[in-house]
Design a protein around this motif. Sequence first.
Motif, PDB file in Angstrom:
ATOM      1  N   LEU A 167       6.914  -4.798  -7.565  1.00 27.76           N
ATOM      2  CA  LEU A 167       6.082  -6.053  -7.154  1.00 27.76           C
ATOM      3  C   LEU A 167       6.895  -7.343  -8.040  1.00 27.76           C
ATOM      4  O   LEU A 167       7.055  -8.277  -7.536  1.00 27.76           O
ATOM      5  N   SER A 189      -2.051   0.618  -2.079  1.00 28.02           N
ATOM      6  CA  SER A 189      -2.317  -1.035  -1.901  1.00 28.02           C
ATOM      7  C   SER A 189      -0.999  -1.804  -1.885  1.00 28.02           C
ATOM      8  O   SER A 189      -1.070  -2.998  -1.802  1.00 28.02           O
ATOM      9  N   LEU A 190       0.092  -1.155  -2.106  1.00 26.25           N
ATOM     10  CA  LEU A 190       1.364  -1.718  -2.269  1.00 26.25           C
ATOM     11  C   LEU A 190       1.926  -1.976  -0.910  1.00 26.25           C
ATOM     12  O   LEU A 190       2.659  -2.907  -0.635  1.00 26.25           O
ATOM     13  N   GLU A 209      -3.917  -2.610   6.270  1.00 19.76           N
ATOM     14  CA  GLU A 209      -5.432  -3.351   6.349  1.00 19.76           C
ATOM     15  C   GLU A 209      -6.246  -3.174   7.881  1.00 19.76           C
ATOM     16  O   GLU A 209      -7.353  -2.959   7.768  1.00 19.76           O
TER      17      GLU A 209
ATOM     18  N   PRO B   8     -10.728  -2.861   3.846  1.00 18.95           N
ATOM     19  CA  PRO B   8      -9.642  -3.532   4.036  1.00 18.95           C
ATOM     20  C   PRO B   8      -9.487  -4.333   2.586  1.00 18.95           C
ATOM     21  O   PRO B   8     -10.749  -4.745   2.023  1.00 18.95           O
ATOM     22  N   ILE B   9      -8.439  -4.569   1.892  1.00 18.40           N
ATOM     23  CA  ILE B   9      -8.342  -4.869   0.415  1.00 18.40           C
ATOM     24  C   ILE B   9      -8.529  -6.380   0.416  1.00 18.40           C
ATOM     25  O   ILE B   9      -9.071  -6.891  -0.520  1.00 18.40           O
ATOM     26  N   TYR B  10      -7.975  -7.119   1.469  1.00 18.25           N
ATOM     27  CA  TYR B  10      -8.146  -8.533   1.358  1.00 18.25           C
ATOM     28  C   TYR B  10      -9.590  -8.778   1.326  1.00 18.25           C
ATOM     29  O   TYR B  10      -9.850  -9.803   0.630  1.00 18.25           O
ATOM     30  N   ARG B  36       1.339 -14.857  -6.177  1.00 17.28           N
ATOM     31  CA  ARG B  36       2.136 -13.778  -6.801  1.00 17.28           C
ATOM     32  C   ARG B  36       1.588 -13.497  -8.069  1.00 17.28           C
ATOM     33  O   ARG B  36       1.823 -11.794  -8.209  1.00 17.28           O
ATOM     34  N   GLN B  40       0.659  -9.250  -8.663  1.00 18.39           N
ATOM     35  CA  GLN B  40       1.221  -8.287  -9.690  1.00 18.39           C
ATOM     36  C   GLN B  40       0.097  -7.714 -10.644  1.00 18.39           C
ATOM     37  O   GLN B  40       0.050  -6.657 -11.433  1.00 18.39           O
ATOM     38  N   VAL B  42      -3.107  -7.170  -9.892  1.00 15.90           N
ATOM     39  CA  VAL B  42      -3.963  -6.233  -9.596  1.00 15.90           C
ATOM     40  C   VAL B  42      -3.311  -5.090  -8.706  1.00 15.90           C
ATOM     41  O   VAL B  42      -3.636  -4.254  -8.128  1.00 15.90           O
ATOM     42  N   ARG B  43      -1.915  -5.203  -8.606  1.00 13.17           N
ATOM     43  CA  ARG B  43      -0.902  -4.321  -8.047  1.00 13.17           C
ATOM     44  C   ARG B  43      -1.288  -4.047  -6.588  1.00 13.17           C
ATOM     45  O   ARG B  43      -1.556  -2.913  -6.021  1.00 13.17           O
ATOM     46  N   VAL B  44      -1.069  -5.124  -5.814  1.00 11.16           N
ATOM     47  CA  VAL B  44      -1.612  -5.244  -4.232  1.00 11.16           C
ATOM     48  C   VAL B  44      -0.235  -5.942  -3.532  1.00 11.16           C
ATOM     49  O   VAL B  44       0.245  -6.656  -3.992  1.00 11.16           O
ATOM     50  N   ASN B  45      -0.352  -5.545  -2.426  1.00 18.14           N
ATOM     51  CA  ASN B  45       1.087  -6.177  -1.482  1.00 18.14           C
ATOM     52  C   ASN B  45       0.646  -7.541  -1.302  1.00 18.14           C
ATOM     53  O   ASN B  45      -0.528  -7.945  -1.368  1.00 18.14           O
ATOM     54  N   PRO B  46       1.978  -8.408  -1.735  1.00 19.47           N
ATOM     55  CA  PRO B  46       1.620  -9.891  -1.631  1.00 19.47           C
ATOM     56  C   PRO B  46       1.270 -10.249  -0.282  1.00 19.47           C
ATOM     57  O   PRO B  46       0.400 -11.310  -0.360  1.00 19.47           O
ATOM     58  N   ASN B  47       1.497  -9.800   0.839  1.00 19.05           N
ATOM     59  CA  ASN B  47       0.992  -9.966   2.055  1.00 19.05           C
ATOM     60  C   ASN B  47      -0.677  -9.925   2.205  1.00 19.05           C
ATOM     61  O   ASN B  47      -1.359 -10.797   2.928  1.00 19.05           O
ATOM     62  N   THR B  48      -1.244  -8.981   1.707  1.00 16.09           N
ATOM     63  CA  THR B  48      -2.719  -8.787   1.440  1.00 16.09           C
ATOM     64  C   THR B  48      -3.247  -9.727   0.722  1.00 16.09           C
ATOM     65  O   THR B  48      -4.253 -10.277   1.053  1.00 16.09           O
ATOM     66  N   ARG B  51      -3.103 -12.939   2.623  1.00 12.00           N
ATOM     67  CA  ARG B  51      -4.283 -12.950   3.718  1.00 12.00           C
ATOM     68  C   ARG B  51      -5.817 -13.525   3.148  1.00 12.00           C
ATOM     69  O   ARG B  51      -6.456 -14.246   3.690  1.00 12.00           O
TER      70      ARG B  51
END
Lengths: 234, 122
Positions: A167, A189-190, A209, B8-10, B36, B40, B42-48, B51
Amino acid sequence: MIDFRNVSKRFGQVIALDNISIDFSQGSITGLFGPNGAGKSTIMKLIAGINYPDQGEVRVDGEFPRAKRQSIAYLPEIDHLYPWWTLKQAANFISTFYQDWDELRYKDLIPFLNLEEQMIMGKISKGQRAKCKLLLVLARKAPYLLLDEPFSGIDLLTREEIADALLRGYREGEQAIIISTHEIDEIESLVDKVAFIDQGRIQLYGDAEQLRMERNKSLVEIMKEVFRYGNQQI
Amino acid sequence: MDFDNSQPIYMQIIDEYKKSIIRNELKKGDKIPSQREYAQMVRVNPNTVQRAYREMESMNMVETLRGQGTFIIAGEQMRELMVKDMAGKLMKHFISEMRSLGYEDMVTLDMLKHEFESLEDE
């Protein structure tokens, strides 16, 4: 964009890929999920230009993968670093090959991953070696990053370090990352796109999602469901 | 933060921010992490994360000022609405869980009364 159109690949009698079509675009992290032998590594090797399809087409930005090697950073499943190399020697070697080598990013990630330049590849732990491999691909500014089983056989803490480094190095919108693994938990979640692969076919592809929303299930649970159903059909 | 990977994570990110506002840990004018940084953390995809932030912007919970960052703009009125909304969701969840256990609504009500009484005794 990486584009697969009706791609099939055999190794002797074994069908590794059976007529798959999929594309990977910049700005997303795609998880290729599936059991060992599903065809995940074959997809990676076709993109990296190491193998060729028997049928169908693989294109990277409209060109043959081999022509786009400078755009692709590939982390193979096998240990490809010489055991007598120090990390620094490996980095020197790779940096002369690729114009997109980013020395600043390399220096930044060394302490972040708890590595040292003097470490000798053959004398460090499996987890440290995995982090070295990752560092050497993340230090390139390649628009396409292929990680083949970056977590296999590695302890939980190291997995988290790898996820964090990924990340940290990720350039949103400019980069496509493809991660293959049979251990989804770590990167659930990545990823924002997922392809579940089994027996050389893409059994399910979608937005992570969206899938959670539609099914009220985690990607791990969805994988179990998809593969159980897939196997019943045979 | 640990997410429930079956949802859903978002949405969970938005809920976390709502809870912080409800608990007054975040107030109007407070700065929240950039997308950004948050990804980092919470270790989650930046697109999520993007959103979630976009959704919060369209709900007028936060606003992003170019070059300055993202700030909470939800005031007391919106906080009250969030409290009511959160309470409503909890109730609905509770009722559907009790029904799935096979309890009649009247029985559930009785049990609730007893539970409140025993809490008062403590």
